[in-house]
Design a protein around this motif. Sequence first.
Motif, PDB file in Angstrom:
ATOM      1  N   THR A  61      -1.148  14.676   4.723  1.00  0.00           N
ATOM      2  CA  THR A  61      -0.008  15.486   5.478  1.00  0.00           C
ATOM      3  C   THR A  61       1.397  14.996   4.764  1.00  0.00           C
ATOM      4  N   LYS A  62       2.372  15.389   5.348  1.00  0.00           N
ATOM      5  CA  LYS A  62       3.563  15.000   4.562  1.00  0.00           C
ATOM      6  C   LYS A  62       4.016  13.678   4.700  1.00  0.00           C
ATOM      7  N   TRP A  63       3.290  12.930   5.587  1.00  0.00           N
ATOM      8  CA  TRP A  63       3.595  11.409   5.671  1.00  0.00           C
ATOM      9  C   TRP A  63       2.629  10.646   4.452  1.00  0.00           C
ATOM     10  N   GLY A  64       1.313  11.111   4.095  1.00  0.00           N
ATOM     11  CA  GLY A  64       0.502  10.464   3.117  1.00  0.00           C
ATOM     12  C   GLY A  64      -0.722  10.952   3.159  1.00  0.00           C
ATOM     13  N   VAL A  65      -1.462  10.095   2.903  1.00  0.00           N
ATOM     14  CA  VAL A  65      -3.064  10.483   2.660  1.00  0.00           C
ATOM     15  C   VAL A  65      -3.740   9.198   3.345  1.00  0.00           C
ATOM     16  N   LYS A  66      -4.996   9.817   4.037  1.00  0.00           N
ATOM     17  CA  LYS A  66      -5.731   8.834   4.757  1.00  0.00           C
ATOM     18  C   LYS A  66      -7.374   9.189   4.179  1.00  0.00           C
ATOM     19  N   GLY A  67      -8.168   8.197   4.120  1.00  0.00           N
ATOM     20  CA  GLY A  67      -9.623   8.491   3.767  1.00  0.00           C
ATOM     21  C   GLY A  67     -10.637   7.183   3.483  1.00  0.00           C
ATOM     22  N   THR A  68     -11.760   7.612   3.075  1.00  0.00           N
ATOM     23  CA  THR A  68     -12.658   6.586   2.612  1.00  0.00           C
ATOM     24  C   THR A  68     -13.024   6.626   1.243  1.00  0.00           C
ATOM     25  N   PHE A  69     -13.800   5.637   0.798  1.00  0.00           N
ATOM     26  CA  PHE A  69     -14.077   5.531  -0.484  1.00  0.00           C
ATOM     27  C   PHE A  69     -15.430   4.801  -1.024  1.00  0.00           C
TER      28      PHE A  69
ATOM     29  N   PHE B  98      -2.325  15.865  -7.505  1.00  0.00           N
ATOM     30  CA  PHE B  98      -2.875  14.419  -7.699  1.00  0.00           C
ATOM     31  C   PHE B  98      -2.824  13.489  -6.362  1.00  0.00           C
ATOM     32  N   VAL B  99      -3.782  12.719  -6.348  1.00  0.00           N
ATOM     33  CA  VAL B  99      -3.519  11.728  -5.294  1.00  0.00           C
ATOM     34  C   VAL B  99      -3.878  10.412  -5.887  1.00  0.00           C
ATOM     35  N   VAL B 100      -2.840   9.529  -5.804  1.00  0.00           N
ATOM     36  CA  VAL B 100      -2.951   8.222  -6.325  1.00  0.00           C
ATOM     37  C   VAL B 100      -2.588   7.213  -5.149  1.00  0.00           C
ATOM     38  N   ILE B 101      -3.531   6.318  -5.020  1.00  0.00           N
ATOM     39  CA  ILE B 101      -3.505   5.503  -3.821  1.00  0.00           C
ATOM     40  C   ILE B 101      -3.715   3.828  -4.323  1.00  0.00           C
ATOM     41  N   SER B 102      -2.651   3.104  -4.028  1.00  0.00           N
ATOM     42  CA  SER B 102      -2.886   1.489  -4.439  1.00  0.00           C
ATOM     43  C   SER B 102      -2.539   0.563  -3.593  1.00  0.00           C
ATOM     44  N   GLY B 103      -2.829  -0.762  -3.976  1.00  0.00           N
ATOM     45  CA  GLY B 103      -2.404  -1.794  -2.909  1.00  0.00           C
ATOM     46  C   GLY B 103      -2.729  -3.078  -3.455  1.00  0.00           C
ATOM     47  N   TRP B 104      -2.136  -4.157  -3.371  1.00  0.00           N
ATOM     48  CA  TRP B 104      -2.351  -5.509  -3.776  1.00  0.00           C
ATOM     49  C   TRP B 104      -2.697  -6.322  -2.885  1.00  0.00           C
ATOM     50  N   GLU B 105      -3.640  -7.299  -3.134  1.00  0.00           N
ATOM     51  CA  GLU B 105      -4.258  -8.332  -2.284  1.00  0.00           C
ATOM     52  C   GLU B 105      -3.426  -9.314  -1.814  1.00  0.00           C
ATOM     53  N   LYS B 106      -2.271  -9.728  -2.612  1.00  0.00           N
ATOM     54  CA  LYS B 106      -1.393 -10.520  -1.931  1.00  0.00           C
ATOM     55  C   LYS B 106      -0.257 -10.152  -2.567  1.00  0.00           C
ATOM     56  N   GLN B 107       0.873 -10.831  -2.395  1.00  0.00           N
ATOM     57  CA  GLN B 107       2.232 -10.457  -2.807  1.00  0.00           C
ATOM     58  C   GLN B 107       2.464 -11.115  -4.248  1.00  0.00           C
ATOM     59  N   ASP B 108       1.600 -11.788  -4.786  1.00  0.00           N
ATOM     60  CA  ASP B 108       1.718 -12.222  -6.387  1.00  0.00           C
ATOM     61  C   ASP B 108       1.259 -11.054  -7.132  1.00  0.00           C
ATOM     62  N   LYS B 109       0.688 -10.046  -6.686  1.00  0.00           N
ATOM     63  CA  LYS B 109       0.315  -8.946  -7.580  1.00  0.00           C
ATOM     64  C   LYS B 109      -0.681  -9.367  -8.513  1.00  0.00           C
ATOM     65  N   ILE B 110      -1.833 -10.037  -8.497  1.00  0.00           N
ATOM     66  CA  ILE B 110      -2.686 -10.529  -9.376  1.00  0.00           C
ATOM     67  C   ILE B 110      -3.949  -9.730  -9.203  1.00  0.00           C
ATOM     68  N   THR B 111      -4.442  -9.379  -8.174  1.00  0.00           N
ATOM     69  CA  THR B 111      -5.533  -8.492  -7.813  1.00  0.00           C
ATOM     70  C   THR B 111      -5.286  -7.429  -7.051  1.00  0.00           C
TER      71      THR B 111
ATOM     72  N   VAL C 278       0.845  -1.348  -0.055  1.00  0.00           N
ATOM     73  CA  VAL C 278      -0.103  -0.021  -0.120  1.00  0.00           C
ATOM     74  C   VAL C 278       0.770   1.204   0.053  1.00  0.00           C
ATOM     75  N   ASN C 279       0.497   2.037  -1.016  1.00  0.00           N
ATOM     76  CA  ASN C 279       1.411   3.301  -0.840  1.00  0.00           C
ATOM     77  C   ASN C 279       0.452   4.337  -1.666  1.00  0.00           C
ATOM     78  N   ALA C 280       0.759   5.498  -1.746  1.00  0.00           N
ATOM     79  CA  ALA C 280       0.456   6.820  -2.173  1.00  0.00           C
ATOM     80  C   ALA C 280       1.460   7.308  -3.383  1.00  0.00           C
ATOM     81  N   ASN C 281       1.050   8.130  -4.092  1.00  0.00           N
ATOM     82  CA  ASN C 281       2.030   8.711  -4.944  1.00  0.00           C
ATOM     83  C   ASN C 281       3.324   9.325  -4.367  1.00  0.00           C
ATOM     84  N   ASP C 282       4.278   9.817  -5.013  1.00  0.00           N
ATOM     85  CA  ASP C 282       5.504  10.423  -4.415  1.00  0.00           C
ATOM     86  C   ASP C 282       5.256  11.507  -3.523  1.00  0.00           C
TER      87      ASP C 282
END
Length: 180
Positions: free
Chosen positions: A147-155, A69-82, A56-60
């Motif tokens: 914040t300078k750390w990153g971004v939090k929220g809901t969707f 811009f706000v970009v957030i992403s994460g994978w379900e498992k280490q295999d990066k399939i979903t 899980v991470n956000a943009n630079d």
Amino acid sequence: MKLLILKAHTVCLAMLAMFTIGLSACKKNGGTATDDGEKYLTCKINGKYREFNYSVNANDEPATDTVHFVVISGWEKQDKITGFGIDMHIAEGAKEATYVANGASGPSLAGKYYIQEMKDGKFVGTTVFNGGDLDGSNFTLTITSLTKWGVKGTFSGKLKLLGGDEIVTVTEGKFSAPYN
């Protein structure tokens, strides 16, 4: 002379302590201020609870005070399939607020749920559900902390199969994503 050496030694210890405290307030891989919050990206897709907590991470970290811009992403498992991702581009700058995109209207905002397809160990394609930037879809993003750390929220939203009519419903989405 002893007093001068003692003062120099005390100053060196104080500088070493400040340096150590400064390092402990930085991330190991980027030197940006940390937040005690953990990293996560979770939601329900068609009522089923899902965790996209791997990588899980956000943009630079933004180079200016205005976050375009706000970009957030994460994978379900280490295999990066979903995986799941959120992309928002906003000229006037993102704020702690709620943003809504319905098809072609609203800000440049999209939620994406994607499943990579494999056959015989080889990548053969990706199924993508988009919400917010396709007709018949919608996506809502609420930024609760920026914040300078990153971004939090809901969707939440209704995501439509890219190139098809199938819809998935995303509810109870929440994230806490540090900048790269």
